[in-house]
Design a protein around this motif. Structure first.
Motif, PDB file in Angstrom:
ATOM      1  N   GLY A 127      27.653 -29.822   7.937  1.00 16.26           N
ATOM      2  CA  GLY A 127      28.470 -29.581   9.225  1.00 16.26           C
ATOM      3  C   GLY A 127      29.231 -28.035   9.163  1.00 16.26           C
ATOM      4  O   GLY A 127      29.525 -27.633  10.307  1.00 16.26           O
ATOM      5  N   ALA A 128      29.427 -27.744   7.897  1.00 12.71           N
ATOM      6  CA  ALA A 128      30.252 -26.386   7.817  1.00 12.71           C
ATOM      7  C   ALA A 128      29.288 -25.376   7.614  1.00 12.71           C
ATOM      8  O   ALA A 128      29.583 -24.353   8.287  1.00 12.71           O
ATOM      9  CB  ALA A 128      31.125 -26.574   6.748  1.00 12.71           C
ATOM     10  N   VAL A 129      28.128 -25.512   6.833  1.00 13.98           N
ATOM     11  CA  VAL A 129      27.155 -24.679   6.734  1.00 13.98           C
ATOM     12  C   VAL A 129      25.793 -24.986   7.415  1.00 13.98           C
ATOM     13  O   VAL A 129      25.211 -25.986   7.149  1.00 13.98           O
ATOM     14  CB  VAL A 129      26.998 -24.295   5.050  1.00 13.98           C
ATOM     15  CG1 VAL A 129      25.835 -23.442   4.870  1.00 13.98           C
ATOM     16  CG2 VAL A 129      28.223 -23.979   4.598  1.00 13.98           C
ATOM     17  N   GLY A 136      16.360 -28.197   3.560  1.00 10.45           N
ATOM     18  CA  GLY A 136      16.586 -29.509   3.522  1.00 10.45           C
ATOM     19  C   GLY A 136      18.264 -29.856   3.494  1.00 10.45           C
ATOM     20  O   GLY A 136      18.848 -29.028   4.188  1.00 10.45           O
ATOM     21  N   ARG A 137      18.813 -30.644   2.630  1.00 12.70           N
ATOM     22  CA  ARG A 137      20.117 -30.975   2.780  1.00 12.70           C
ATOM     23  C   ARG A 137      21.064 -29.564   2.153  1.00 12.70           C
ATOM     24  O   ARG A 137      20.500 -29.159   1.339  1.00 12.70           O
ATOM     25  CB  ARG A 137      20.474 -32.295   1.695  1.00 12.70           C
ATOM     26  CG  ARG A 137      21.791 -32.479   1.641  1.00 12.70           C
ATOM     27  CD  ARG A 137      22.282 -33.502   0.764  1.00 12.70           C
ATOM     28  NE  ARG A 137      22.064 -33.316  -0.754  1.00 12.70           N
ATOM     29  CZ  ARG A 137      22.798 -33.018  -1.685  1.00 12.70           C
ATOM     30  NH1 ARG A 137      24.081 -32.618  -1.174  1.00 12.70           N
ATOM     31  NH2 ARG A 137      22.490 -32.623  -2.795  1.00 12.70           N
ATOM     32  N   VAL A 138      21.983 -29.456   2.513  1.00  9.03           N
ATOM     33  CA  VAL A 138      22.801 -28.053   2.261  1.00  9.03           C
ATOM     34  C   VAL A 138      23.856 -28.672   1.509  1.00  9.03           C
ATOM     35  O   VAL A 138      24.508 -29.694   1.623  1.00  9.03           O
ATOM     36  CB  VAL A 138      23.230 -27.356   3.470  1.00  9.03           C
ATOM     37  CG1 VAL A 138      24.109 -28.197   4.283  1.00  9.03           C
ATOM     38  CG2 VAL A 138      24.021 -26.092   2.974  1.00  9.03           C
ATOM     39  N   TYR A 139      24.240 -27.936   0.224  1.00  8.09           N
ATOM     40  CA  TYR A 139      25.247 -28.440  -0.522  1.00  8.09           C
ATOM     41  C   TYR A 139      25.727 -27.424  -1.406  1.00  8.09           C
ATOM     42  O   TYR A 139      25.170 -26.150  -1.507  1.00  8.09           O
ATOM     43  CB  TYR A 139      24.581 -29.811  -1.645  1.00  8.09           C
ATOM     44  CG  TYR A 139      23.450 -29.052  -2.378  1.00  8.09           C
ATOM     45  CD1 TYR A 139      23.347 -28.268  -3.825  1.00  8.09           C
ATOM     46  CD2 TYR A 139      22.013 -29.329  -1.934  1.00  8.09           C
ATOM     47  CE1 TYR A 139      22.178 -27.893  -4.332  1.00  8.09           C
ATOM     48  CE2 TYR A 139      20.974 -29.089  -2.495  1.00  8.09           C
ATOM     49  CZ  TYR A 139      21.023 -28.115  -3.905  1.00  8.09           C
ATOM     50  OH  TYR A 139      19.969 -27.840  -4.643  1.00  8.09           O
ATOM     51  N   GLY A 180      33.879 -17.620   6.915  1.00  3.30           N
ATOM     52  CA  GLY A 180      32.527 -16.736   7.170  1.00  3.30           C
ATOM     53  C   GLY A 180      31.890 -16.755   6.030  1.00  3.30           C
ATOM     54  O   GLY A 180      32.113 -16.841   4.767  1.00  3.30           O
ATOM     55  N   GLY A 181      30.825 -16.108   6.307  1.00  6.38           N
ATOM     56  CA  GLY A 181      29.971 -15.701   5.166  1.00  6.38           C
ATOM     57  C   GLY A 181      30.137 -14.140   4.716  1.00  6.38           C
ATOM     58  O   GLY A 181      30.688 -13.457   5.266  1.00  6.38           O
TER      59      GLY A 181
END
Length: 219
Positions: A127-129, A136-139, A180-181
């Motif tokens: 949801g943030a990234v 797949g899943r971002v973590y 931000g990035g």
């Protein structure tokens, strides 16, 4: 380390030896303090605090859990409390008042008060990234760094791997929101690792160079 220590006596054949967190005299190696952690570790690492009388310890027990401990040495004894049972310590803020952790699934970043370990705020990666195309899943990574009291540098390089370049992010700790990035002048690999004094370091894609970074005024 795994006990018993010299002078502790023998451990019964049916008794599991204690694992010990030790305070040592740097001059001669003398044991000044000790606490049994009650763990069966496959690995562990320390997280430093600006006050050298305090220290964090993350313990990996494989399938058994991942307790994170916080210790204080008062010159006579080592007192220890648990920050979390499925927790990995990441870094301590420059003031020493705040502690950053993640869970073993790397779903969220958690901001704690060092004084009592209370969880203050958190930020889910999902949801943030944004997920990279084909990903797949971002973590979050298992390493991160405070750039200043109100800013954390955290990466998603583990989940980005194979789908694009490693991404690092600025997180505002006041609300645990993504600022931000980070755009580096050249590609980096792996997580952002704490370098002390508000700096963090990265390695190059070919793993042959190390670069140290810090925020500029107004960044």
């Amino acid at each position: 380390m795994r006990g018993p220590l010299a002078g502790d006596g023998d451990v019964a054949a049916d008794e599991e030896p204690d694992e010990l967190w030790l305070v040592l005299d740097a001059a001669d190696g003398r044991v000044m303090g000790r606490v049994s952690t009650g763990t069966v570790a496959s690995g562990s690492f320390h997280t430093a605090h600006p006050d050298p009388a305090q220290m964090g310890l993350s313990i990996g027990e494989g399938e058994e859990g991942s307790p994170a401990l916080w210790g204080r040495w008062d010159g006579r004894g080592l007192s220890v409390r648990t920050i979390g049972d499925e927790t990995v310590l990441l870094d301590v803020s420059p003031s020493g008042r705040r502690l950053l952790t993640t869970d073993v699934q790397q779903d969220a970043l958690y901001l704690h008060a060092v004084e009592d370990g209370a969880r203050l705020r958190d930020l889910d990666a999902e949801g943030a990234v944004a997920v990279l195309p084909g990903g797949g899943r971002v973590y979050w990574d298992f390493e991160a760094a405070f750039a200043d009291e109100d800013t954390v540098v955290a990466g998603t390089s583990g989940s980005d791997g194979g789908h694009g370049p490693a991404r690092h992010w600025l997180v505002d700790t006041a609300g645990m929101t993504l600022r931000g990035g980070i755009t580096y002048p050249h590609p980096v690999a792996g997580p952002a690792r704490a370098a002390g004094d508000g700096a963090w370091y990265t390695v190059s894609e070919d793993r042959r160079s190390v670069h140290v970074w810090a925020l500029t005024d107004g960044a």
